[in-house]
Write a protein that holds these residues in place. Structure first.
Motif, PDB file in Angstrom:
ATOM      1  N   GLY A 126       1.935  -3.817   4.209  1.00  0.00           N
ATOM      2  CA  GLY A 126       1.761  -2.832   4.922  1.00  0.00           C
ATOM      3  C   GLY A 126      -0.369  -2.370   4.566  1.00  0.00           C
ATOM      4  O   GLY A 126      -0.615  -1.464   4.983  1.00  0.00           O
TER       5      GLY A 126
ATOM      6  N   GLU B 290       0.607   9.641   9.798  1.00  0.00           N
ATOM      7  CA  GLU B 290      -0.521   8.729  10.640  1.00  0.00           C
ATOM      8  C   GLU B 290      -0.737   7.957   8.878  1.00  0.00           C
ATOM      9  O   GLU B 290      -1.006   8.194   8.807  1.00  0.00           O
ATOM     10  CB  GLU B 290      -1.574   9.976  10.003  1.00  0.00           C
ATOM     11  CG  GLU B 290      -1.081  11.384  10.848  1.00  0.00           C
ATOM     12  CD  GLU B 290      -1.818  10.474  12.377  1.00  0.00           C
ATOM     13  OE1 GLU B 290      -2.590   9.806  12.520  1.00  0.00           O
ATOM     14  OE2 GLU B 290      -1.438  11.370  13.891  1.00  0.00           O
TER      15      GLU B 290
ATOM     16  N   ARG C 179      -3.915  -2.217   7.585  1.00  0.00           N
ATOM     17  CA  ARG C 179      -3.220  -1.427   9.032  1.00  0.00           C
ATOM     18  C   ARG C 179      -4.484  -1.449   9.705  1.00  0.00           C
ATOM     19  O   ARG C 179      -4.143  -0.910  11.234  1.00  0.00           O
ATOM     20  CB  ARG C 179      -2.389  -0.496   8.765  1.00  0.00           C
ATOM     21  CG  ARG C 179      -1.005  -0.766   8.959  1.00  0.00           C
ATOM     22  CD  ARG C 179      -1.204   0.919   7.748  1.00  0.00           C
ATOM     23  NE  ARG C 179       0.211   1.188   7.841  1.00  0.00           N
ATOM     24  CZ  ARG C 179       1.451   0.852   7.133  1.00  0.00           C
ATOM     25  NH1 ARG C 179       1.072   0.383   6.150  1.00  0.00           N
ATOM     26  NH2 ARG C 179       2.892   1.278   7.077  1.00  0.00           N
TER      27      ARG C 179
ATOM     28  N   ARG D  20       3.416   6.376  -3.015  1.00  0.00           N
ATOM     29  CA  ARG D  20       3.895   6.589  -3.366  1.00  0.00           C
ATOM     30  C   ARG D  20       4.763   6.839  -4.518  1.00  0.00           C
ATOM     31  O   ARG D  20       4.088   7.850  -5.550  1.00  0.00           O
ATOM     32  CB  ARG D  20       5.742   6.206  -2.756  1.00  0.00           C
ATOM     33  CG  ARG D  20       6.202   6.711  -1.226  1.00  0.00           C
ATOM     34  CD  ARG D  20       7.000   5.692  -0.907  1.00  0.00           C
ATOM     35  NE  ARG D  20       7.286   4.351  -0.290  1.00  0.00           N
ATOM     36  CZ  ARG D  20       6.812   4.223   0.431  1.00  0.00           C
ATOM     37  NH1 ARG D  20       6.299   4.413   1.372  1.00  0.00           N
ATOM     38  NH2 ARG D  20       6.843   3.058   0.658  1.00  0.00           N
TER      39      ARG D  20
ATOM     40  N   SER E 293       0.620  -1.438   0.025  1.00  0.00           N
ATOM     41  CA  SER E 293       0.401   0.045   0.036  1.00  0.00           C
ATOM     42  C   SER E 293       0.911   1.207   0.053  1.00  0.00           C
ATOM     43  O   SER E 293       0.504   2.107  -0.583  1.00  0.00           O
ATOM     44  CB  SER E 293      -0.833  -0.056   1.304  1.00  0.00           C
ATOM     45  OG  SER E 293       0.005  -0.878   2.456  1.00  0.00           O
TER      46      SER E 293
ATOM     47  N   ARG F 218       5.148   6.658  14.179  1.00  0.00           N
ATOM     48  CA  ARG F 218       3.898   6.463  12.632  1.00  0.00           C
ATOM     49  C   ARG F 218       4.296   4.242  13.602  1.00  0.00           C
ATOM     50  O   ARG F 218       3.511   3.612  14.190  1.00  0.00           O
ATOM     51  CB  ARG F 218       5.012   5.889  12.081  1.00  0.00           C
ATOM     52  CG  ARG F 218       5.045   6.815  10.635  1.00  0.00           C
ATOM     53  CD  ARG F 218       5.549   6.669  10.298  1.00  0.00           C
ATOM     54  NE  ARG F 218       5.530   5.175   8.937  1.00  0.00           N
ATOM     55  CZ  ARG F 218       7.376   5.133   8.185  1.00  0.00           C
ATOM     56  NH1 ARG F 218       8.320   4.986   8.155  1.00  0.00           N
ATOM     57  NH2 ARG F 218       6.828   4.066   7.520  1.00  0.00           N
TER      58      ARG F 218
HETATM   59  P1  AMP Z   1       4.965   1.991   4.642  1.00  0.00           P
HETATM   60  O1  AMP Z   1       5.428   1.821   3.315  1.00  0.00           O
HETATM   61  O2  AMP Z   1       3.946   0.491   4.582  1.00  0.00           O
HETATM   62  O3  AMP Z   1       6.113   2.495   5.512  1.00  0.00           O
HETATM   63  O4  AMP Z   1       3.636   3.409   4.730  1.00  0.00           O
HETATM   64  C1  AMP Z   1       3.716   4.639   4.552  1.00  0.00           C
HETATM   65  C2  AMP Z   1       2.765   5.227   5.301  1.00  0.00           C
HETATM   66  O5  AMP Z   1       1.651   5.408   3.982  1.00  0.00           O
HETATM   67  C3  AMP Z   1       2.574   5.093   6.058  1.00  0.00           C
HETATM   68  O6  AMP Z   1       2.587   5.944   7.038  1.00  0.00           O
HETATM   69  C4  AMP Z   1       0.555   5.238   5.949  1.00  0.00           C
HETATM   70  O7  AMP Z   1       0.855   6.446   6.017  1.00  0.00           O
HETATM   71  C5  AMP Z   1       0.472   4.747   4.931  1.00  0.00           C
HETATM   72  N1  AMP Z   1      -0.533   3.878   4.928  1.00  0.00           N
HETATM   73  C6  AMP Z   1       0.486   2.900   3.956  1.00  0.00           C
HETATM   74  N2  AMP Z   1      -0.660   1.465   3.944  1.00  0.00           N
HETATM   75  C7  AMP Z   1      -1.551   1.912   4.933  1.00  0.00           C
HETATM   76  C8  AMP Z   1      -2.455   1.892   5.103  1.00  0.00           C
HETATM   77  N3  AMP Z   1      -2.752  -0.325   5.417  1.00  0.00           N
HETATM   78  N4  AMP Z   1      -3.540   2.088   5.803  1.00  0.00           N
HETATM   79  C9  AMP Z   1      -3.199   3.590   6.131  1.00  0.00           C
HETATM   80  N5  AMP Z   1      -3.007   4.301   5.708  1.00  0.00           N
HETATM   81  C10 AMP Z   1      -1.640   2.997   4.901  1.00  0.00           C
END
Ligand code: AMP
Length: 226
Positions: A87, A59, A90, A38, A33, A173
């Motif tokens: 990811g 957040e 969550r 990104r 996700s 986080r």
């Molecule tokens: P990650 O690359 O998985 O660490 O995700 C980076 C950021 O993307 C997180 O800190 C959230 O802001 C957002 N994000 C990624 N996956 C989710 C998810 N399943 N639910 C909500 N926000 C997400």
């Protein structure tokens, strides 16, 4: 046969690194996700801009937005054999939505691999993380530095730190993880599909343990020569 796997664990547990290798060694697609957000941001889409406002603060992006994005992504043909979710989910709402959507297509989550890592290690893992702008390879200034500072060993590209990997945002986080995502450990434990793996061990050991946990569901290919 379709196999769906969730990689669960705090930020910095190594989910992305492990998911990438698992996808290379199986027929499963890696769906992350955070990577999707990104990519949307790089493309300058509305979704990307919306996600950025949450990501920068450490957040969670609202459930509805993430759920729609992921459920659409897993309709793609490359997900037919199954998915490694990285990811996502969550929150409990995301977990329920995913389960219901898979069930509607006669699917299910087969296994949840929970990467456990002690809290004190996580902060350094996150705040030390560097990624190559060109090829996406990841390093860590404390645990796995590139040979030349700021330069990728693999392709010579420039390394950068994700904007949400600063010490302060990293701490937030982690707090968000403890509050909103940790309850999923029990949620999947109750379903009898949770496998805990020591995420502090070395990368190849963790990957082998994951494959062992998934062996009943998968046909795997041998580890590529280094
Ligand atoms: P990650 O690359 O998985 O660490 O995700 C980076 C950021 O993307 C997180 O800190 C959230 O802001 C957002 N994000 C990624 N996956 C989710 C998810 N399943 N639910 C909500 N926000 C997400």
């Amino acid at each position: 046969m379709t196999t769906n796997v969730i990689l669960l664990g705090p930020p910095g547990a190594g989910k992305g690194t492990q998911a990438k290798t698992l996808a290379e060694r199986t027929s499963l697609s890696h769906v992350a996700s955070g990577d999707l957000f990104r990519a949307a941001l790089r493309e300058g889409t509305e979704l990307g801009m919306l996600a950025k406002s949450y990501m920068d603060r450490g957040e969670l992006v609202p459930d509805e937005v993430v759920i729609n994005m992921i459920l659409e992504r897993i309709q793609a043909p490359d997900c037919l054999a199954g998915v490694i979710f990285d990811g996502f989910p969550r929150t409990r709402e995301q977990a329920v939505a995913l389960g219901e959507s898979l069930a509607a297509h006669d699917g299910k989550i087969d296994a949840v691999l929970y990467l456990s890592v002690p809290n004190e290690v996580l902060l350094r893992r996150i705040a030390g993380r560097q990624t190559c702008k060109t090829c996406g390879a990841t390093y860590n200034i404390y645990y796995f530095p590139s040979h030349r500072p700021g330069i990728c060993d693999a392709c010579g590209g420039k390394l950068y730190q994700r904007s949400d990997d600063s010490m302060e945002t990293a701490q937030h986080r982690l707090d968000v993880y403890f509050e909103q995502t940790m309850p999923l450990i029990e949620y999947y434990q109750r379903q009898g599909i949770l496998h805990e793996i020591d995420g502090q061990r070395e990368i190849t050991w963790v990957n082998e343990e994951m494959l062992k946990a998934l062996s009943q569901y998968l046909v795997t290919s041998p580890q590529p020569e280094e």
